[in-house]
Design a protein around this motif. Structure first.
Motif, mmCIF file in Angstrom:
data_model
loop_
_atom_site.group_PDB
_atom_site.id
_atom_site.type_symbol
_atom_site.label_atom_id
_atom_site.label_comp_id
_atom_site.label_asym_id
_atom_site.label_seq_id
_atom_site.Cartn_x
_atom_site.Cartn_y
_atom_site.Cartn_z
ATOM 1 N N SER A 86 138.841 18.526 41.760
ATOM 2 C CA SER A 86 137.632 17.895 42.286
ATOM 3 C C SER A 86 137.997 16.961 43.441
ATOM 4 N N ALA A 87 137.018 16.744 44.326
ATOM 5 C CA ALA A 87 137.328 16.001 45.545
ATOM 6 C C ALA A 87 137.287 14.488 45.336
ATOM 7 N N ASP A 88 136.941 14.025 44.130
ATOM 8 C CA ASP A 88 136.756 12.563 43.984
ATOM 9 C C ASP A 88 138.002 11.874 43.452
ATOM 10 N N GLY A 89 139.094 12.615 43.261
ATOM 11 C CA GLY A 89 140.342 11.977 42.828
ATOM 12 C C GLY A 89 140.226 11.293 41.476
ATOM 13 N N PHE A 90 139.608 11.964 40.505
ATOM 14 C CA PHE A 90 139.438 11.411 39.150
ATOM 15 C C PHE A 90 138.718 10.078 39.192
ATOM 16 N N GLY A 91 137.877 9.856 40.193
ATOM 17 C CA GLY A 91 137.130 8.611 40.277
ATOM 18 C C GLY A 91 137.923 7.446 40.837
ATOM 19 N N ILE A 92 139.195 7.672 41.150
ATOM 20 C CA ILE A 92 139.984 6.573 41.737
ATOM 21 C C ILE A 92 139.950 6.729 43.253
ATOM 22 N N GLY A 93 139.482 5.747 43.934
ATOM 23 C CA GLY A 93 139.221 5.847 45.368
ATOM 24 C C GLY A 93 140.434 6.274 46.170
ATOM 25 N N TRP A 94 141.603 5.653 45.950
ATOM 26 C CA TRP A 94 142.735 5.945 46.837
ATOM 27 C C TRP A 94 143.480 7.212 46.432
ATOM 28 N N LEU A 95 142.959 7.909 45.396
ATOM 29 C CA LEU A 95 143.619 9.150 44.986
ATOM 30 C C LEU A 95 142.849 10.379 45.436
ATOM 31 N N ARG A 96 141.779 10.205 46.266
ATOM 32 C CA ARG A 96 141.002 11.367 46.660
ATOM 33 C C ARG A 96 141.900 12.342 47.444
ATOM 34 N N PRO A 97 141.888 13.642 47.104
ATOM 35 C CA PRO A 97 142.834 14.600 47.705
ATOM 36 C C PRO A 97 142.776 14.645 49.233
ATOM 37 N N HIS A 98 141.613 14.322 49.800
ATOM 38 C CA HIS A 98 141.552 14.394 51.258
ATOM 39 C C HIS A 98 141.584 13.017 51.912
ATOM 40 N N ALA A 99 141.828 11.997 51.129
ATOM 41 C CA ALA A 99 141.899 10.653 51.696
ATOM 42 C C ALA A 99 142.842 9.808 50.857
ATOM 43 N N LEU A 100 144.103 10.249 50.734
ATOM 44 C CA LEU A 100 145.101 9.487 49.966
ATOM 45 C C LEU A 100 145.248 8.096 50.551
ATOM 46 N N PHE A 101 145.338 7.110 49.677
ATOM 47 C CA PHE A 101 145.537 5.724 50.105
ATOM 48 C C PHE A 101 144.489 5.296 51.128
ATOM 49 N N GLY A 102 143.302 5.868 50.995
ATOM 50 C CA GLY A 102 142.206 5.422 51.857
ATOM 51 C C GLY A 102 142.274 5.895 53.289
ATOM 52 N N THR A 103 143.141 6.892 53.600
ATOM 53 C CA THR A 103 143.195 7.378 54.991
ATOM 54 C C THR A 103 142.073 8.384 55.213
ATOM 55 N N GLU A 104 140.862 7.878 55.440
ATOM 56 C CA GLU A 104 139.722 8.776 55.581
ATOM 57 C C GLU A 104 139.609 9.295 57.003
ATOM 58 N N GLY A 105 138.867 10.394 57.147
ATOM 59 C CA GLY A 105 138.552 10.899 58.478
ATOM 60 C C GLY A 105 139.640 11.747 59.096
ATOM 61 N N MET A 106 140.761 11.954 58.387
ATOM 62 C CA MET A 106 141.782 12.841 58.950
ATOM 63 C C MET A 106 141.396 14.291 58.675
ATOM 64 N N ASP A 107 141.829 15.170 59.519
ATOM 65 C CA ASP A 107 141.703 16.596 59.256
ATOM 66 C C ASP A 107 142.475 16.906 57.962
ATOM 67 N N PRO A 108 141.885 17.663 57.019
ATOM 68 C CA PRO A 108 142.548 17.830 55.707
ATOM 69 C C PRO A 108 143.957 18.404 55.823
ATOM 70 N N LEU A 109 144.137 19.347 56.744
ATOM 71 C CA LEU A 109 145.460 19.960 56.885
ATOM 72 C C LEU A 109 146.493 18.943 57.373
ATOM 73 N N LEU A 110 146.100 18.179 58.393
ATOM 74 C CA LEU A 110 147.028 17.179 58.925
ATOM 75 C C LEU A 110 147.272 16.081 57.911
ATOM 76 N N HIS A 111 146.222 15.720 57.180
ATOM 77 C CA HIS A 111 146.348 14.725 56.127
ATOM 78 C C HIS A 111 147.416 15.160 55.114
ATOM 79 N N ALA A 112 147.343 16.435 54.712
ATOM 80 C CA ALA A 112 148.324 16.935 53.743
ATOM 81 C C ALA A 112 149.717 16.993 54.359
ATOM 82 N N LEU A 113 149.794 17.483 55.588
ATOM 83 C CA LEU A 113 151.089 17.583 56.269
ATOM 84 C C LEU A 113 151.730 16.203 56.380
ATOM 85 N N PHE A 114 150.927 15.243 56.821
ATOM 86 C CA PHE A 114 151.427 13.887 57.041
ATOM 87 C C PHE A 114 151.939 13.285 55.745
#
Lengths: 867, 76
Positions: free
Chosen positions: A452-480
């Motif tokens: 699920s995209a909500d990271g088990f309800g923990i904000g900084w664990l969201r798969p597409h916004a680890l540690f609160g890095t929002e707005g990144m392209d998902p692929l680059l986010h994962a690569l980074f």
């Protein structure tokens, strides 16, 4: 086009590839490999980088986001034009350490740790599965373009066909380090088809549909749209990811390093491969632009096919179809070979080794080949299952990129291992695990909605916004995040841990691969029995290869026969040779089982220390000279002992010969005296019979002595004629029947191989065979005596091995059995002690040799004759 | 084991060529990233620029190969 016709053309194309592969293997077997292993073929084989994803998907990607597709080619271009820095080192290490796969390289660099081999294998398999599914999907899609009546099961048949091809040509020889000439040649042909197809469609679009380059440029400008603008982050990030992938993808590693026949080929590939990529991509934008104009509602991924069809050029569309088909098949074949080698060497073999302790018994070769074949089938089955489960919905390009980021996780451990001596196993394991976990969590699992995209309800664990890095392209986010954490874990783990001696040894060997002086051996210290090593090597490399290897090594040490001294240098070479077949970790473990001791200690490692290197090198030289002297002294002692033994035996033999001459003489004298008196006729007949038998015994002994002296003086007359080997063996077996006639000896023969025609003296040759067979009948002490006669053509001659299942000849006696008067035991078996000496002389006059063959599980003799 | 400090003209030139071979990918990377720094000039022109850089890299690599190709000496 009807479906059946399409299938027919595909099948005939595959049959053509079969023929190419088959002929290439034949030529390679005949030694005609000059152009098969040329820089051109090497460069073309690298083109498996361009899969169906790039063949079809590049146009789709260009239609959606302009020039971005180029990043996939820019990374490899930069890596290859910079071959001097990285690839050269990689290839040199790969050849020197006989690396079988990228997992093997990592495992070998970090102290032959199988744990790392398993980790890299798992990452590679997981990352490759969607990629293989993607190739199947592209074939199915392109079928759909041609045949309206699309059938279910196309993908299944393609998968089965590819598995078959790969098993046939990918697992012919066990040594993964040997080149797969057939496969590589077929792939080179496919590379030409791919390039020709891409160029033909491009030329047709630019000059056939549009009005030449300037018109195309105008059309591109007219079609330009805002979403085609370059996105800086993706531009740089994807270039990096593709650069990493071209090094780390198992299939690229296979053609780049494992199949490399000559390092200088790399220099040519350094400019030729980028040129190939340029050719593949130069017409991508024109095709996309023209396709968008002509077919605004069409699937851009298939423009390469649909534009020629729309323009009524069925032939061009067919060529494009074959180009796409080639891209898909060549990728799947090489990926399956690479992954199967990794699975079998790092997962199946260690488990089997742990369960069976096969250094003691069992045929390793068959197990390895079987596990490799099953792995190939398994890899393709996984790809097919993913294809079915995912339903083939996503655009082609995104799946490929997910794989790229996955395999890029190997990069820190790989590059770090090549350039940093301080990199350790712990660091590599931590980095790989962290990176792979982050990749799974942020990119792989979300790609098919498994998380699920909500990271088990923990904000900084969201798969597409680890540690609160929002707005990144998902692929680059994962690569980074995956690579940052990977590198951090790798460095921290390496700095904080302490490497084992084997790791430090391998680290020095890898980082300093261009410093020619060899480092200390990993096998300093005591030594295992050479015969045990031979027994083990035979079961992995095959009998002939192992015997040749040992014989060459023995000759280099100045010894005759098949058993070299197990010096550390020899152990090291043997281990590398075995590593070419079963991987470094397994080979190390197997030698360890025979040697039964730790390979290297911290004390040995002192020699690695740079500060002391020179002193150490000097003392190592002294040490090796001392060992050399010890060996020479031992050889001299051996020779002396042999001479003494022979002299003693000679005396003993003279005594014995007088005894043997006197015993029949005495009875002849006694009985003839009786006969001179008065005797009853029936007694006379009996006594005359005894006299006759004794006279025969005498004659035989004198015949043997005479024969030997004639042979030794070189005055023997040969009656040379053409004769079938089978006839000579038949005769010898029949003649040897009378030796211990009630003693049953089962003989195994290979009448096919025996059909050979020899030009030799059949009587003399039969004499040798009779002697060897008679010896087996006399001395083979097994409960169920068996004799195997193995015939093989080799070295411009033919070898005939006689192998029984008895106790064999003990090591100390092996050196002297061919000497005159040598007798193994005093067990009372009648024999003059001249048989083998005569055999040796006969073989010498026939221009051949005879030798004792150790390590065959019984007494074994090899007769070699020139053809 | 000790390596000489200064080299004759021929070996010296070869070493610098090796340096060039090492620098080439970095130069290529910078050139490949240039389009990001320009104000948008359209896909067509950018594409032509990329192809030109690409071809240039291939040419330089091919020329370097003439001098370096058959060497397999130690790392300097």
């Amino acid at each position: 086009m009807p479906f059946n016709l399409l299938v027919l053309s595909c099948v005939s194309y595959v049959v053509f590839l079969f023929l190419v592969a088959f002929i290439a293997e034949r030529r390679a077997a005949a030694g005609k490999v000059r152009w098969l292993r040329s820089p051109l073929v090497y460069t073309l084989s690298l083109s498996i980088y361009c899969t169906a994803w790039t063949f079809y998907g590049a146009v789709g990607s260009a239609a959606a986001s302009g020039l971005e597709f180029m990043t996939i080619y820019m990374g490899p271009t930069l890596v290859f034009v910079g071959w001097w820095g990285l690839l050269r080192k990689l290839v040199r290490i790969g050849r020197q350490q006989r690396v079988t796969s990228i997992a093997d390289l990592i495992s070998s660099r970090y102290g032959k740790s199988n744990l790392l081999g398993v980790a890299v294998t798992l990452i590679s398999v997981v990352a490759a599965t969607p990629y293989i599914a993607l190739q199947l999907q592209s074939v199915v899609l392109s079928f759909g373009v041609f045949a309206a009546d699309d059938r279910e099961g196309t993908a299944l048949w393609v998968a089965i066909g590819l598995a078959l091809f790969t098993v046939l040509f990918g697992t012919r020889n066990l040594d993964a380090n040997e080149r797969h000439t057939g496969v590589v040649t077929a792939i080179a042909v496919e590379a030409v088809v791919k390039l020709a197809a891409a160029l033909a469609v491009g030329v047709f679009v630019v000059w056939g549909i549009a009005g030449g380059p300037s018109d195309i440029l105008a059309r591109i400008t007219a079609a330009d749209r805002p979403e085609w603008a370059l996105e800086p982050a993706r531009w740089a990030g994807l270039t990096f990811a593709s650069a990493a992938a071209v090094i780390c993808l198992p299939r690229m590693f296979q053609v780049l390093v494992v199949e490399n026949a000559d390092e200088t080929h790399l220099a040519t590939a350094g400019w030729a491969f980028p040129l190939y990529l340029l050719g593949m991509s130069v017409f991508v934008i024109p095709i996309a632009v023209v396709g968008l104009e002509m077919l605004p509602d069409g699937n851009p991924d298939l423009f390469v096919l649909t534009i020629p069809l729309e323009a009524g050029r069925g032939d061009l569309a067919m060529l494009a179809f074959l180009g796409g088909f080639s891209s898909a098949t060549s990728m799947v074949i090489v990926a399956a070979i690479a992954l199967a080698t990794m699975l079998s060497n790092h997962i199946v073999m260690p488990i089997w080794l742990g369960l069976m302790r096969p250094a003691v018994s069992g045929d390793v070769r068959r197990v390895v080949l079987l596990s490799r074949r099953l792995s190939i089938a398994g890899v393709l089955a996984l790809g097919y299952a993913y294809f079915r489960l995912s339903g083939g919905g996503e655009a082609l390009a995104s799946i490929g990129l997910i794989s790229f980021v996955g395999v890029a996780q190997v990069l820190p451990a790989l590059v770090g291992g090549l350039f940093w001596r301080g990199a350790t196993r712990v660091g590599a394991a931590v980095g790989l695990t962290l990176g792979a976990a982050v990749w799974m969590y942020t990119l792989f699992l979300p790609s098919f909605g498994a998380i699920s995209a909500d990271g088990f309800g923990i904000g900084w664990l969201r798969p597409h916004a680890l540690f609160g890095t929002e707005g990144m392209d998902p692929l680059l986010h994962a690569l980074f995040w995956s690579l940052i954490l990977n590198v951090a874990g790798f460095c921290a783990g390496s700095i904080l841990s302490f490497p084992s001696p084997m790791e430090r040894l391998q680290g020095a060997a890898f980082v300093g691969v261009f410093d020619t002086a060899p480092g200390p051996s990993g096998w300093a210290g005591g030594a295992p029995e050479a015969e045990d090593l031979l027994v083990m090597a035979q079961r992995i490399l095959g009998e002939e290869t192992a015997l040749t290897l040992f014989q060459a090594e023995a000759r280099a040490q100045g010894r005759a026969g098949y058993l070299p001294d197990p010096t550390p240098a020899f152990l090291e070479r043997l281990e590398r040779r075995l590593a070419g077949a079963v991987g470094a970790a397994t080979a190390h473990a197997m030698i360890f089982q025979v040697a039964g001791r730790a390979a290297v200690t911290v004390a040995d490692l002192m020699a690695v220390a740079d500060e002391a290197a020179q002193i150490m090198e000097y003392s190592a030289r002294l040490e090796s000279q001392r060992q050399e002297l010890t060996r020479t002294a031992a050889a001299l002692r051996d020779a002396n002992a042999k001479l003494t033994r022979l002299a003693e035996q000679k005396d003993a033999f003279l005594g014995q010969i007088s005894h043997e001459l006197r015993t029949p003489m005495t009875s002849i004298l006694a009985f003839s005296e009786i006969l001179m008196g008065d005797v009853a006729p029936e007694d006379a007949r009996r006594q005359a019979g005894i006299i006759h038998a004794e006279a025969i015994r005498l004659t035989r002994l004198l015949d043997d002595l005479l024969d030997l002296s004639v042979l030794e003086s070189g005055q023997v007359k040969l009656h040379v004629s053409d004769v079938r080997l089978r006839a000579v063996l038949d005769r010898a077996l029949a003649a040897a029947e009378h030796v211990r006639p009630r003693h049953d000896l089962t003989v195994f023969r290979d009448s096919g191989a025996e059909a050979l025609v020899l030009r030799t003296d059949p009587d003399r040759l039969a004499q040798v065979f009779i002697n060897l067979i008679a010896n087996a009948r006399k001395y083979c002490d097994a409960a169920d005596p068996q004799l195997r006669i193995v015939v093989r053509a080799q070295d411009g001659g033919v070898t005939v091995d006689f192998i029984d299942n008895g106790r064999g000849i003990p090591r100390p006696a092996q050196a002297s059995i061919f000497e005159k008067f040598a007798r193994l035991d005093e067990s009372g078996q009648a024999g003059t002690g001249l048989g083998l000496a005569i055999c040796r002389e006969v073989m010498m006059s026939l221009g051949g040799t005879i030798a004792y063959l150790p390590g065959q599980g019984g007494a074994a003799f090899r007769v070699w004759l020139p053809l | 084991m000790k390596r000489p400090l200064f080299l004759a003209r021929g070996p010296y030139r070869r070493r610098r060529l090796r340096d060039a071979a090492r620098i080439l990918p970095f130069a290529g990377a910078v050139l490949f990233l240039m389009p990001l720094l320009w104000p948008s000039r359209g896909t067509g022109l950018n594409g032509l620029y990329m192809l030109a850089v690409w071809l240039g890299l291939v040419a330089v690599a091919a020329v370097l190969r003439l001098w370096l190709g058959d060497e397999s000496g130690p790392e300097d």
